[in-house]
Design a protein around this motif. Structure first.
Motif, mmCIF file in Angstrom:
data_model
loop_
_atom_site.group_PDB
_atom_site.id
_atom_site.type_symbol
_atom_site.label_atom_id
_atom_site.label_comp_id
_atom_site.label_asym_id
_atom_site.label_seq_id
_atom_site.Cartn_x
_atom_site.Cartn_y
_atom_site.Cartn_z
ATOM 1 N N TRP A 1 24.911 -61.032 -50.862
ATOM 2 C CA TRP A 1 25.753 -61.992 -50.135
ATOM 3 C C TRP A 1 26.932 -62.482 -50.975
ATOM 4 O O TRP A 1 27.762 -63.221 -50.493
ATOM 5 N N GLY A 2 27.001 -62.100 -52.239
ATOM 6 C CA GLY A 2 28.105 -62.535 -53.090
ATOM 7 C C GLY A 2 27.661 -62.774 -54.512
ATOM 8 O O GLY A 2 26.539 -62.428 -54.897
ATOM 9 N N ASP A 3 28.533 -63.365 -55.314
ATOM 10 C CA ASP A 3 28.229 -63.618 -56.724
ATOM 11 C C ASP A 3 27.535 -64.951 -56.959
ATOM 12 O O ASP A 3 26.921 -65.160 -58.010
ATOM 13 N N ASP A 4 27.640 -65.845 -56.019
ATOM 14 C CA ASP A 4 27.124 -67.196 -56.204
ATOM 15 C C ASP A 4 25.705 -67.308 -55.675
ATOM 16 O O ASP A 4 25.416 -66.886 -54.558
ATOM 17 N N ASP B 1 13.153 -66.545 -61.265
ATOM 18 C CA ASP B 1 14.350 -67.373 -61.195
ATOM 19 C C ASP B 1 15.444 -66.606 -60.458
ATOM 20 O O ASP B 1 15.384 -65.375 -60.328
ATOM 21 N N ALA B 2 16.465 -67.322 -60.021
ATOM 22 C CA ALA B 2 17.513 -66.724 -59.195
ATOM 23 C C ALA B 2 18.164 -65.516 -59.853
ATOM 24 O O ALA B 2 18.416 -64.500 -59.198
ATOM 25 N N GLU B 3 18.445 -65.597 -61.166
ATOM 26 C CA GLU B 3 19.150 -64.485 -61.825
ATOM 27 C C GLU B 3 18.339 -63.196 -61.838
ATOM 28 O O GLU B 3 18.891 -62.103 -61.944
ATOM 29 N N GLU C 1 29.758 -55.328 -67.086
ATOM 30 C CA GLU C 1 29.504 -56.094 -68.305
ATOM 31 C C GLU C 1 29.832 -57.573 -68.163
ATOM 32 O O GLU C 1 29.287 -58.405 -68.894
ATOM 33 N N ASP C 2 30.697 -57.924 -67.207
ATOM 34 C CA ASP C 2 31.084 -59.329 -67.062
ATOM 35 C C ASP C 2 30.248 -60.078 -66.025
ATOM 36 O O ASP C 2 30.536 -61.230 -65.709
ATOM 37 N N GLU C 3 29.183 -59.465 -65.485
ATOM 38 C CA GLU C 3 28.365 -60.148 -64.494
ATOM 39 C C GLU C 3 27.526 -61.226 -65.178
ATOM 40 O O GLU C 3 26.886 -60.992 -66.215
ATOM 41 N N ALA C 4 27.501 -62.393 -64.609
ATOM 42 C CA ALA C 4 26.717 -63.492 -65.159
ATOM 43 C C ALA C 4 25.236 -63.130 -65.196
ATOM 44 O O ALA C 4 24.717 -62.514 -64.262
ATOM 45 N N ASP C 5 24.568 -63.463 -66.280
ATOM 46 C CA ASP C 5 23.133 -63.234 -66.479
ATOM 47 C C ASP C 5 22.771 -61.762 -66.642
ATOM 48 O O ASP C 5 21.589 -61.406 -66.606
ATOM 49 N N ARG C 6 23.772 -60.911 -66.832
ATOM 50 C CA ARG C 6 23.517 -59.481 -67.015
ATOM 51 C C ARG C 6 22.691 -59.245 -68.280
ATOM 52 O O ARG C 6 22.859 -59.907 -69.288
ATOM 53 N N ARG C 7 21.808 -58.231 -68.196
ATOM 54 C CA ARG C 7 21.021 -57.827 -69.358
ATOM 55 C C ARG C 7 21.445 -56.426 -69.803
ATOM 56 O O ARG C 7 21.984 -55.653 -69.014
ATOM 57 N N ASP C 8 21.146 -56.107 -71.045
ATOM 58 C CA ASP C 8 21.593 -54.836 -71.612
ATOM 59 C C ASP C 8 20.997 -53.623 -70.906
ATOM 60 O O ASP C 8 21.583 -52.538 -70.934
ATOM 61 N N ASP C 9 19.836 -53.781 -70.273
ATOM 62 C CA ASP C 9 19.191 -52.628 -69.634
ATOM 63 C C ASP C 9 19.764 -52.314 -68.258
ATOM 64 O O ASP C 9 19.258 -51.438 -67.557
ATOM 65 N N ASP D 1 29.453 -54.955 -54.194
ATOM 66 C CA ASP D 1 29.360 -54.749 -55.639
ATOM 67 C C ASP D 1 29.218 -56.083 -56.368
ATOM 68 O O ASP D 1 29.532 -56.204 -57.547
ATOM 69 N N THR D 2 28.751 -57.086 -55.669
ATOM 70 C CA THR D 2 28.559 -58.416 -56.232
ATOM 71 C C THR D 2 27.139 -58.563 -56.781
ATOM 72 O O THR D 2 26.283 -57.695 -56.585
#
Length: 395
Positions: free
Chosen positions: A210-213, A298-300, A80-88, A205-206
């Motif tokens: 390659w990571g979160d960034d 887009d990247a997200e 739930e705390d991942e940036a740009d996460r969507r509800d689906d 799990d990022t």
């Protein structure tokens, strides 16, 4: 840097693997070696070691490099705390994944056009009265995609042999996998969503493999900021830690799952479920799930857990046929959609495999039947004798 999660059955894996495919110990079971190779990826199994191998499609000059991927457990979906996460993309489900081989890259035009040519070949068989499809052999038959109504749309950004094939429907991709399966005697198929995500994450799990960034995205993916002229030749960016290229970007990839707007709510009480069982089989032709993002994204939208829902109304909006083609899309964003093939280490039960190869949505089946009844489709039996029959036909 990516956070690495537990992966069971891993023998030799390093980030950004490069290797020479290893010959199988038993050519009837490609990808199995009696001894552990000196280098490159391998997965210890009962028969020895799963190793990379080259799938040579009989009757063609085309090859696909297949990479062994170890089994394990992972959390499917995004936190739930991942940036740009969507509800689906949730709730997260603990999923068990069996060892499998995954194609190093997406299916290319070089190979997909061999499948497309079957349309004309099946028509020749039909007119010549050979290899007829009947009630006894129909189970081993496939349909081939009709000739493109408007090739300029599908090929606008290229049709080079090393570019990923695009604009095919989920059903057409399924029939492709049935073709190469029956002509080779091995079980190739589309992945489930969970299998695809596991392969894309490659033990992390990022947000990305390659990571979160997203700062390093140019090293790994073709997307909106660096691919403004369509899909790019496969395998030209860095692979993930499993040795798989283009899991992020270039073209999105079909899975067998129907899209679920509420994410994975239906599986919330099935923690530990096997990845091949975590499937919402399509009841309608769309929306179904495409993964990985595209050259237009887009990247997200390239994150490992990001989902894309197909839309036949939009993606076939310029199809003048009625019913609309069950094999082709005619409108964007389908020029950013392709697929790659998977193969389980342990063969799947026949009734399960059939679901991977055939359309499950009644409307798709009716559209195919209508096309066939109207003489606007090509159907033929697939077996190991097909290449010889084609050779005889061309003499």
């Amino acid at each position: 840097m990516p956070r690495v999660i537990a992966v069971i059955g891993l023998s030799v894996f390093t980030a950004f693997v490069s290797f020479t495919p290893v010959a199988s110990a038993d050519e009837s079971t490609p990808g199995i070696a009696a001894e552990k190779p000196a280098d490159g990826p391998s997965v210890k199994v009962d028969e020895g070691y799963m190793v990379p191998y080259t799938l040579r499609v009989p009757g063609t000059d085309e090859e696909v490099e297949m990479i062994p991927v170890p089994g394990g457990e992972f959390l499917f979906g995004s936190p739930e705390d991942e940036a740009d996460r969507r509800d689906d993309e949730g709730p997260q489900i603990k999923v068990t994944v069996d060892p499998m081989w995954v194609a190093k890259t997406e299916v290319t035009w070089g190979l997909y056009k061999e499948y497309m040519e079957l349309y004309g070949i099946f028509k020749e068989f039909e007119s010549s009265g050979i290899r007829a499809v009947n009630d006894d052999n129909k189970v081993d038959a496939i349909t081939a995609p009709t000739e493109l109504y408007d090739p300029t749309f599908t090929y606008e950004y290229g049709e080079e042999d090393d570019q990923p094939a695009v604009t095919m429907t989920q059903y057409s991709a399924q029939q492709f996998t049935k073709w190469i399966s029956l002509v080779t005697g091995q079980q190739y198929r589309l992945p489930t969503e969970a299998e695809w995500e596991y392969a894309a994450r490659a033990g992390t799990d990022t947000a990305y493999s390659w990571g979160d960034d997203a700062d390093d995205i140019d090293d790994y993916a073709w997307f909106f900021d660096n691919a403004d002229e369509g899909q790019v030749a496969v395998g030209t960016k860095k692979p993930n830690a499993f040795g798989l290229h283009d899991m992020h970007g270039n073209v999105g990839e079909w899975t067998v799952n129907q899209y679920t707007e509420d994410g994975y709510v239906a599986f919330a009480d099935k923690q530990g479920i096997n990845a091949t069982d975590l499937v919402k089989w399509p009841e309608v032709p769309s929306p179904c799930v495409v993964r990985g993002g595209t050259w237009e994204s887009d990247a997200e939208d390239l994150r490992s857990a990001a989902r894309m829902a197909s839309d036949d109304e939009e993606w076939k909006s310029e199809d003048p046929n009625f019913p609309r083609s069950p094999w082709w899309h005619t409108s964007d964003p389908s020029r950013g959609v392709g697929f790659r093939i998977f193969r389980s280490y342990k063969p799947l039960a026949k009734e399960t495999l059939t679901k991977f190869w055939e359309a499950q949505a009644e409307d798709t089946l009716l559209d195919v039947e209508s096309r066939m009844d109207g003489g606007r489709g090509g159907m033929g039996v697939i077996d190991k004798d097909l290449p010889k029959a084609i050779e005889e036909l061309n003499k």
